[in-house]
Write an enzyme that holds these catalytic residues in place. Structure first.
Site, PDB file in Angstrom:
ATOM      1  N   PRO A  69     -39.816 -49.658 115.269  1.00 42.33           N
ATOM      2  CA  PRO A  69     -38.887 -50.359 116.115  1.00 42.33           C
ATOM      3  C   PRO A  69     -39.690 -51.283 117.029  1.00 42.33           C
ATOM      4  O   PRO A  69     -40.645 -50.854 117.645  1.00 42.33           O
ATOM      5  CB  PRO A  69     -38.247 -49.239 116.912  1.00 42.33           C
ATOM      6  CG  PRO A  69     -38.719 -47.956 116.337  1.00 42.33           C
ATOM      7  CD  PRO A  69     -39.619 -48.246 115.238  1.00 42.33           C
ATOM      8  N   GLU A  70     -39.356 -52.529 117.055  1.00 35.11           N
ATOM      9  CA  GLU A  70     -40.011 -53.434 117.994  1.00 35.11           C
ATOM     10  C   GLU A  70     -39.287 -53.366 119.339  1.00 35.11           C
ATOM     11  O   GLU A  70     -38.376 -52.568 119.512  1.00 35.11           O
ATOM     12  CB  GLU A  70     -40.020 -54.864 117.440  1.00 35.11           C
ATOM     13  CG  GLU A  70     -40.867 -54.974 116.177  1.00 35.11           C
ATOM     14  CD  GLU A  70     -41.179 -56.407 115.794  1.00 35.11           C
ATOM     15  OE1 GLU A  70     -41.212 -57.270 116.686  1.00 35.11           O
ATOM     16  OE2 GLU A  70     -41.395 -56.657 114.596  1.00 35.11           O
TER      17      GLU A  70
END
Length: 293
Positions: free
Chosen positions: A2-3
């Site tokens: 997940p950024e």
DNA sequence: CGCATCCCCTGCCTGC
DNA sequence: TGCAGGCAGGGGATGC
């Protein structure tokens, strides 16, 4: 992982459950994530009340009522799910659509009102750490983090100062967490496409000799902020194997302009280019050679 | 010091 | 259908 937009979305999902909640028990089912858990991790959290849940770069930052801070990083494959008694998973919090095997449920936080918040991470690149609020900025994990890409303080002048004299590529420079904290592989590719800049170009080459900001850097700063803001607004679902609890896929349905689109036509209306994949620093880069210079 | 490479680990997808 | 190989959101450690 997940950024940043995904981490922010997770934060917003966990906030109503954790903020103000008392941690009644913590179960560590598997202690060998990326780093070992801190000594007496469960004991130090048990009985504490969570006074706030924030975010710094890709870290979730939980403030506790004794001045300590719980740092959580999701690595590449970490996710949380929330279970309340007699209720399905809470909408708005991502969980893995696939591979969310109970074998990878590594940590469970139980709250005083009966909720359970479970951390699942198949690849185990994520980790948790403890710090104190007073020393947070000096903590080894926080100390070197650069500027957040969410606000106006990410501007051309800042990028000019950071890039001046750098021989490394724009792609690598933007992935460097000590410059901009929280950008990852997807959004770096997307921001460079929006700004019309080649990821292969040397970072120092977009700065004038005097180190003064250029119009290019102004466009880049704006593109970074816009890409991140759009993704957060859309719910941060850049990941095809994440779903929201209501089953919707969110932002991923938009697809990206260039990321994971090798061979597709460049979506810029005036451009006849084709998206190309290259490898930089061992990781995939996607860009349009025709309009990104 | 700056920069590139390798590696941690599991799961999914592709091609044979 | 099985299996080998490649690849994946990150980032720390190492070595030049």
């Amino acid at each position: 992982m997940p950024e940043l937009p995904e981490v922010e979305t997770v934060r917003r999902g966990l906030q109503p459950v954790l903020e103000g909640a008392r941690i009644s028990a913590v179960t560590v089912r598997r202690p060998d994530l990326r780093f070992p858990f801190p000594e007496r991790f469960a004991e130090r959290l048990t009985g504490r009340t969570v006074t706030g849940l924030g975010r710094r770069a890709k870290y979730l930052v939980g403030d506790l009522d004794d001045g300590s801070v719980l740092l959580m990083h999701l690595g590449m494959s970490g996710s949380f799910r929330i279970e309340r008694p007699g209720e399905a998973e809470t909408p708005g919090v991502f969980h893995r659509a696939r591979g969310k095997d109970a074998a990878h449920d590594h940590v469970v936080f139980h709250t005083g009102d009966g909720a359970a918040v479970t951390y699942n991470d198949p690849r185990r690149f994520g980790f948790m750490a403890l710090a104190t609020r007073a020393d947070l900025d000096r903590h080894p994990l926080m100390r070197h983090l650069g500027r957040e890409p969410t606000g106006n303080d990410l501007d051309a002048a800042f990028l000019a100062a950071a890039f001046a004299g750098k021989a490394t590529s724009l792609k690598a420079a933007l992935l460097d967490q000590t410059i901009v904290a929280g950008l990852g592989n997807i959004y770096v590719c997307e921001a460079l496409w929006r700004a019309g800049l080649s990821p292969l170009r040397a970072a120092g080459s977009v700065v004038t000799k005097a180190g003064a900001p250029t119009a290019r850097l102004g466009r880049l700063a704006e593109a970074i902020r816009a890409v991140i803001a759009d993704a957060i607004a859309a719910g941060g679902s850049s990941l095809r194997d994440y779903v929201q609890a209501d089953g919707s896929l969110g932002y991923f349905q938009h697809r990206f302009a260039v990321y994971d689109r090798e061979g597709d036509p460049c979506p810029r209306p005036t451009c006849a280019g084709v998206v190309r994949r290259t490898v930089q620093s061992g990781r995939s880069t996607f860009h349009c050679p025709a309009c990104q210079r």
